[in-house]
Design an enzyme around this catalytic site. Structure first.
Site, PDB file in Angstrom:
ATOM      1  N   TYR A 141       0.872  -1.235   0.017  1.00 10.04           N
ATOM      2  CA  TYR A 141       0.112   0.034   0.111  1.00 10.04           C
ATOM      3  C   TYR A 141       0.944   1.257   0.099  1.00 10.04           C
ATOM      4  O   TYR A 141       0.646   2.198  -0.541  1.00 10.04           O
ATOM      5  CB  TYR A 141      -0.791   0.051   0.966  1.00 10.04           C
ATOM      6  CG  TYR A 141      -2.194  -0.749   1.059  1.00 10.04           C
ATOM      7  CD1 TYR A 141      -2.372  -1.896   0.687  1.00 10.04           C
ATOM      8  CD2 TYR A 141      -3.569   0.178   1.173  1.00 10.04           C
ATOM      9  CE1 TYR A 141      -3.810  -2.702   0.631  1.00 10.04           C
ATOM     10  CE2 TYR A 141      -4.554  -0.486   1.292  1.00 10.04           C
ATOM     11  CZ  TYR A 141      -4.681  -1.892   0.921  1.00 10.04           C
ATOM     12  OH  TYR A 141      -5.908  -2.616   0.878  1.00 10.04           O
ATOM     13  N   LYS A 188       2.932 -15.431   2.368  1.00  9.68           N
ATOM     14  CA  LYS A 188       3.032 -16.000   1.316  1.00  9.68           C
ATOM     15  C   LYS A 188       4.557 -16.267   1.173  1.00  9.68           C
ATOM     16  O   LYS A 188       5.403 -15.937   0.354  1.00  9.68           O
ATOM     17  CB  LYS A 188       2.460 -15.272   0.137  1.00  9.68           C
ATOM     18  CG  LYS A 188       2.751 -15.839  -1.383  1.00  9.68           C
ATOM     19  CD  LYS A 188       1.394 -17.000  -1.260  1.00  9.68           C
ATOM     20  CE  LYS A 188       1.650 -17.792  -2.815  1.00  9.68           C
ATOM     21  NZ  LYS A 188       0.633 -18.695  -2.885  1.00  9.68           N
ATOM     22  N   ASP A 220      -3.158 -18.326   0.485  1.00 14.34           N
ATOM     23  CA  ASP A 220      -4.385 -18.897  -0.415  1.00 14.34           C
ATOM     24  C   ASP A 220      -4.963 -20.046   0.475  1.00 14.34           C
ATOM     25  O   ASP A 220      -6.249 -20.216   0.247  1.00 14.34           O
ATOM     26  CB  ASP A 220      -3.513 -19.535  -1.662  1.00 14.34           C
ATOM     27  CG  ASP A 220      -2.432 -20.132  -1.365  1.00 14.34           C
ATOM     28  OD1 ASP A 220      -1.791 -20.140  -0.339  1.00 14.34           O
ATOM     29  OD2 ASP A 220      -1.855 -20.551  -2.407  1.00 14.34           O
ATOM     30  N   ASP A 244      -6.454  -6.908   4.052  1.00 10.51           N
ATOM     31  CA  ASP A 244      -7.479  -5.993   3.601  1.00 10.51           C
ATOM     32  C   ASP A 244      -8.563  -7.332   2.870  1.00 10.51           C
ATOM     33  O   ASP A 244      -9.787  -7.171   2.939  1.00 10.51           O
ATOM     34  CB  ASP A 244      -7.170  -5.400   2.381  1.00 10.51           C
ATOM     35  CG  ASP A 244      -8.132  -4.452   1.742  1.00 10.51           C
ATOM     36  OD1 ASP A 244      -9.130  -4.027   2.329  1.00 10.51           O
ATOM     37  OD2 ASP A 244      -8.205  -4.485   0.456  1.00 10.51           O
ATOM     38  N   ASP A 248     -12.686  -8.986   4.264  1.00  9.82           N
ATOM     39  CA  ASP A 248     -13.725  -8.675   3.542  1.00  9.82           C
ATOM     40  C   ASP A 248     -14.490 -10.098   3.362  1.00  9.82           C
ATOM     41  O   ASP A 248     -15.626 -10.310   3.570  1.00  9.82           O
ATOM     42  CB  ASP A 248     -13.499  -8.220   2.018  1.00  9.82           C
ATOM     43  CG  ASP A 248     -13.724  -6.760   1.776  1.00  9.82           C
ATOM     44  OD1 ASP A 248     -13.787  -6.051   2.887  1.00  9.82           O
ATOM     45  OD2 ASP A 248     -14.266  -6.153   0.802  1.00  9.82           O
TER      46      ASP A 248
END
Ligand code: IPM
Ligand code: MG
Length: 352
Positions: A141, A188, A220, A244, A248
């Site tokens: 970000y 990851k 994942d 983020d 959601d």
């Protein structure tokens, strides 16, 4: 006395904020805390008024307050224009950075009264209660971004320092100690060097928290596990973008993104906001669920140490859910309006 900076923002922001302030005022009447609400601009409304998404005056006001209560930012007219130089979301990113809010805390739980609103099977929803610690001021970000090759190539750099990882890791581990002593680092590390630094740094931090069980999970795989076995998680610690996306996703477990609050903390003023966006299609219609913002206000009360008051607010939300005082995304046949829900919750608190 507590000074609260209120940044209602865009879309449904002002509507959900009005209900949270209503609830806080009732709490104040009862507990005599002495809230002083100070309003200012952020997001598209700030761009319209003064040309920038986060005016200096807003930042200065937030710094002088004990906490910030934020609604939502964003407007579709900017989404339709990928070349837009100023965007409402820049205001949100900037306030997080300016206030040093490096840890975004997003609790996720299933409410038995909302089982039907969730797309998951009921047996998966039982005992879901976890919290995501999302790093908020670093990573992709905030890394260098730009274009090369005459604009035909673009890059966003993801970078993390040991210090950035350690400070949020300590908060997440301390939270795990007070919960079920289980922390999952989501990363990851099979691909990303930053993830490998997260793992290395966390292993070193762990020695101060010997009672916490720790595991690592690739993002994942975590995305799958959140749906297959959400009750597995207690505390999830992760970097900015993974957090983020996963929060959601996690909101679908609860059944409505309109139920999920968040707290962002750092070294100074903390900020409280719902995790949902500005929901521009819903603006002005009284259909937005104010519960995420009211729960964010409860997190603020808890942050200040007004634990009893915070519990009264969450208990009143439970009563509203039990009585079906909910918005249309939860009950499309007998929905209540944003203001009716705020009124109901306020009245329950006032009665008790
Ligand atoms: C959130 C939002 C923001 C983010 C956007 C609006 C910039 O999605 O708070 O989760 O990505 O952090
Ligand atoms: Mg988001």
């Amino acid at each position: 006395m507590k000074k609260i900076a209120v940044l209602a923002g865009d879309g449904v922001g002002p509507e959900v904020i009005a209900e949270a302030v209503k609830v806080l005022q009732i709490v104040d009447n009862k507990h005599r805390i002495g809230f002083d609400f100070k309003y200012n601009l952020i997001g598209a409304c700030a761009i319209d008024a003064v040309g920038v998404p986060l005016p200096d005056e807003t930042v200065a006001m937030c710094r002088s307050c004990d906490a910030v209560l934020l609604g939502a930012v964003g407007h579709p007219r900017f989404d339709r224009d990928p070349a837009a130089k100023v965007r409402p979301e820049q205001g949100l990113l900037k306030i997080r950075k300016e206030l040093g809010l490096f840890a975004n805390i997003r609790p996720i739980k299933s409410y038995p009264t909302l089982y039907n609103a969730s797309p998951l099977k009921v047996k998966l929803l039982e005992n879901v209660d976890f919290v995501v610690y999302r790093e908020l001021t670093g990573g992709i970000y905030f890394g260098d971004k730009g274009r090369t090759n005459n604009g035909t190539q673009a890059f966003d750099l993801c970078s993390y320092s040991v210090e950035e990882i350690t400070r949020i890791a300590r908060l997440a581990l301390a939270a795990a100690q007070k919960r079920r002593q289980h922390l999952t680092l989501v990363d990851k590390a099979n691909v990303l060097e930053t993830s490998r630094l997260w793992r290395e740094t966390l292993s070193k931090t762990l020695s101060d928290f010997p009672d916490v069980t720790f595991d690592c999970m690739y993002v994942d795989n975590a995305a799958m596990k959140l749906i297959q076995q959400p009750a597995f998680f207690d505390v999830i610690l992760t970097e900015n973008m993974f957090g983020d996306i996963l929060t959601d996703e996690a909101s679908t477990i609860t059944g409505s993104i309109g139920m999920l609050p968040s707290a962002s903390v750092g070294n100074t003023t903390a900020l409280f906001e719902p995790i949902h966006g500005s929901f521009p299609e819903g603006a002005g219609k009284g259909i937005a669920n104010p519960m995420a913002t009211i729960l964010s206000a409860a997190m603020m009360l808890e942050h200040f140490g007004y634990t009893a008051a915070a519990r009264e607010v969450t208990a009143a939300i439970d009563v509203a859910l039990q009585k079906g005082i909910v918005t249309a995304e939860i009950n499309p046949t007998h929905p209540k309006s944003t203001a009716e829900i705020g009124d109901f919750i306020a009245s329950i608190i006032a009665e008790k």
